[in-house]
Scaffold this motif. Structure first.
Motif, PDB file in Angstrom:
ATOM      1  N   LEU A  61     -16.633 -31.020 -66.540  1.00 34.28           N
ATOM      2  CA  LEU A  61     -17.486 -30.919 -66.970  1.00 34.28           C
ATOM      3  C   LEU A  61     -17.815 -32.710 -67.377  1.00 34.28           C
ATOM      4  CD1 LEU A  61     -17.480 -29.113 -70.451  1.00 34.28           C
ATOM      5  CD2 LEU A  61     -18.545 -28.372 -69.068  1.00 34.28           C
ATOM      6  N   GLU A  62     -16.555 -33.352 -67.032  1.00 35.23           N
ATOM      7  CA  GLU A  62     -15.862 -34.624 -66.736  1.00 35.23           C
ATOM      8  C   GLU A  62     -15.060 -34.916 -66.211  1.00 35.23           C
ATOM      9  OE1 GLU A  62     -15.212 -38.776 -69.268  1.00 35.23           O
ATOM     10  OE2 GLU A  62     -16.166 -36.745 -70.572  1.00 35.23           O
ATOM     11  N   PHE A  63     -15.075 -35.907 -65.173  1.00 33.70           N
ATOM     12  CA  PHE A  63     -13.499 -36.029 -64.848  1.00 33.70           C
ATOM     13  C   PHE A  63     -12.888 -38.033 -65.308  1.00 33.70           C
ATOM     14  CE2 PHE A  63     -11.554 -38.027 -60.589  1.00 33.70           C
ATOM     15  CZ  PHE A  63     -10.430 -37.184 -60.711  1.00 33.70           C
TER      16      PHE A  63
ATOM     17  N   ILE B 197     -21.378 -31.252 -59.997  1.00 36.50           N
ATOM     18  CA  ILE B 197     -21.661 -32.963 -60.664  1.00 36.50           C
ATOM     19  C   ILE B 197     -21.615 -33.119 -61.504  1.00 36.50           C
ATOM     20  CG2 ILE B 197     -21.936 -35.706 -59.165  1.00 36.50           C
ATOM     21  CD1 ILE B 197     -22.492 -34.256 -57.020  1.00 36.50           C
ATOM     22  N   PRO B 198     -21.055 -33.306 -62.108  1.00 38.00           N
ATOM     23  CA  PRO B 198     -21.081 -33.839 -63.857  1.00 38.00           C
ATOM     24  C   PRO B 198     -21.480 -35.410 -63.676  1.00 38.00           C
ATOM     25  CG  PRO B 198     -18.580 -34.124 -63.383  1.00 38.00           C
ATOM     26  CD  PRO B 198     -19.203 -33.799 -61.927  1.00 38.00           C
ATOM     27  N   LEU B 199     -22.897 -34.976 -64.914  1.00 35.86           N
ATOM     28  CA  LEU B 199     -23.627 -36.800 -63.973  1.00 35.86           C
ATOM     29  C   LEU B 199     -23.221 -37.493 -65.583  1.00 35.86           C
ATOM     30  CD1 LEU B 199     -27.301 -35.535 -63.974  1.00 35.86           C
ATOM     31  CD2 LEU B 199     -25.718 -36.533 -61.601  1.00 35.86           C
TER      32      LEU B 199
ATOM     33  N   LEU C 188     -26.013 -30.711 -59.575  1.00 36.79           N
ATOM     34  CA  LEU C 188     -26.069 -31.527 -60.501  1.00 36.79           C
ATOM     35  C   LEU C 188     -25.889 -31.465 -62.418  1.00 36.79           C
ATOM     36  CD1 LEU C 188     -27.929 -34.167 -59.237  1.00 36.79           C
ATOM     37  CD2 LEU C 188     -25.436 -34.015 -58.798  1.00 36.79           C
ATOM     38  N   GLY C 189     -25.119 -31.542 -63.033  1.00 41.20           N
ATOM     39  CA  GLY C 189     -24.922 -31.284 -64.614  1.00 41.20           C
ATOM     40  C   GLY C 189     -25.321 -31.835 -65.739  1.00 41.20           C
ATOM     41  N   GLY C 190     -26.019 -31.711 -66.380  1.00 41.11           N
ATOM     42  CA  GLY C 190     -26.386 -32.508 -67.371  1.00 41.11           C
ATOM     43  C   GLY C 190     -26.034 -32.060 -68.180  1.00 41.11           C
ATOM     44  N   TYR C 191     -26.605 -32.920 -69.482  1.00 38.67           N
ATOM     45  CA  TYR C 191     -26.086 -32.115 -71.022  1.00 38.67           C
ATOM     46  C   TYR C 191     -27.155 -32.635 -72.028  1.00 38.67           C
ATOM     47  CZ  TYR C 191     -21.999 -34.562 -68.721  1.00 38.67           C
ATOM     48  OH  TYR C 191     -20.674 -34.192 -67.373  1.00 38.67           O
ATOM     49  N   GLY C 192     -26.963 -31.495 -72.266  1.00 42.67           N
ATOM     50  CA  GLY C 192     -28.548 -30.724 -73.439  1.00 42.67           C
ATOM     51  C   GLY C 192     -28.299 -29.932 -74.556  1.00 42.67           C
ATOM     52  N   ASP C 193     -26.789 -30.128 -75.325  1.00 41.67           N
ATOM     53  CA  ASP C 193     -26.440 -29.148 -75.995  1.00 41.67           C
ATOM     54  C   ASP C 193     -28.096 -29.504 -77.391  1.00 41.67           C
ATOM     55  OD1 ASP C 193     -26.148 -27.208 -78.656  1.00 41.67           O
ATOM     56  OD2 ASP C 193     -23.700 -27.809 -77.462  1.00 41.67           O
TER      57      ASP C 193
END
Length: 322
Positions: free
Chosen positions: A24-26, A78-80, A114-119
């Protein structure tokens, strides 16, 4: 298969050519590669000082760094979120965010998701707000529902913008659970969170996005409700809270893909043998019949010994092929 094809196959509960990995994050970019994922110039306090030309150059340089690091890590998503303390691209969506996305797509030949955040659902309130939230469930339920709707609507619109920019995976990161269980009873969860989580996931699916629901803690009292929201995958499956990936795979593997769940506490303070055992356990019970993405039970966080993270990647490389 490309990285993207591999990730999508796993999220569709299929069997890819090998188990994909991501986080989720690096947060170990400097420790492992000697490179920050976000330069000082792009931090909130500095970005306004750049000219348009300077900003564009820095964004391209940042995308180059990310493409290199995530390529070396062999991530399929890839976490954005470029930094825990840097530019808040996971909150607002400024033009720079979309420029960064465009450059990442070009540099990876659009072969990595690509992975974005959307909760947009209620999470565990901060300690000083917990009593206020608890009182509102009784004294002001209509107000809570109104707030929940606004949050969900905002997340849905944000995720549509991300979909238009080519962000095909959405991480839903509101935490609901302590090690002992959810912060709301299952009945209250079904009233104040589950319907809004369902809407966010359903709209994301309509966008063509893959929806990964993350929450730490003991999810078992509400796991049926989470699965009923129809995320493509559940993330964390927190071993510190006693969640067993073997049990979850047996009960829910035909309904939802699983992401996890290498023991982060072991990575920080355990022995090498405990770390290896945790990684092997995950792959042994997560991998069969597909629908599995290998990762930690949280993120490779700052302060984690980088050699420990390399150790679990070595286990993954040894066991990942179908």
């Amino acid at each position: 298969m490309t990285h993207k094809e591999r990730a999508f196959a796993a999220l569709d509960r299929q069997i890819p050519d090998r188990v994909p990995t991501f986080e989720l994050e690096f947060q170990l970019s400097e420790e492992m590669f000697g490179l920050p994922l976000v330069p000082e110039e792009l931090r909130r306090e500095n970005i306004g000082k750049l000219s348009a030309k300077e900003k564009d150059a820095k964004l391209f340089e940042t995308a180059q760094t990310a493409a290199y690091i995530y390529g070396e890590l062999d991530y399929s998503i890839i976490p954005l979120k470029v930094s825990a303390t840097g530019t808040n691209w996971e909150g607002n969506l400024p033009a720079e965010y979309f420029t960064y996305i465009k450059y990442l797509q070009e540099l990876t030949n659009n072969n990595v998701a690509l992975g974005g955040y959307g909760d947009g659902t209620f999470a565990i309130p901060d300690g000083d707000k917990m009593y206020e939230f608890a009182y509102r469930t009784v004294d002001d339920p209509d107000g809570l529902h109104a707030e929940a709707k606004v949050m969900a609507d905002s997340a849905i619109e944000r995720n549509k913008r991300l979909a238009a920019a080519g962000v095909e995976v959405i991480f839903l990161c509101a935490d609901y659970c302590y090690n002992s269980g959810p912060f709301l009873s299952p009945a209250m969860f079904s009233e104040f969170i589950q319907p809004y989580l369902y809407r966010i996931i359903d709209e994301g699916r309509k966008n063509g996005q893959y929806m990964i629901k993350h929450t730490d803690g003991n999810i078992m009292p509400i796991i049926d409700q989470l699965v009923d929201c129809k995320p493509h995958a559940l993330h964390s499956l927190d071993p510190m809270a006693g969640v067993d990936i073997k049990e979850v795979k047996e009960k829910y593997g035909d309904k939802v893909a699983l992401c996890g769940n290498v023991h982060c506490a072991a990575l920080q303070t355990g022995t090498d043998e405990e770390v290896i055992q945790s990684a092997e356990y995950c792959l042994t019970y997560g991998k069969p019949n597909g629908g599995y993405l290998f990762c930690t039970s949280n993120v490779p966080f700052k302060g984690m010994p980088p050699e420990r993270y390399r150790l679990i990647l070595d286990v993954w490389k040894r066991m990942r092929d179908s």
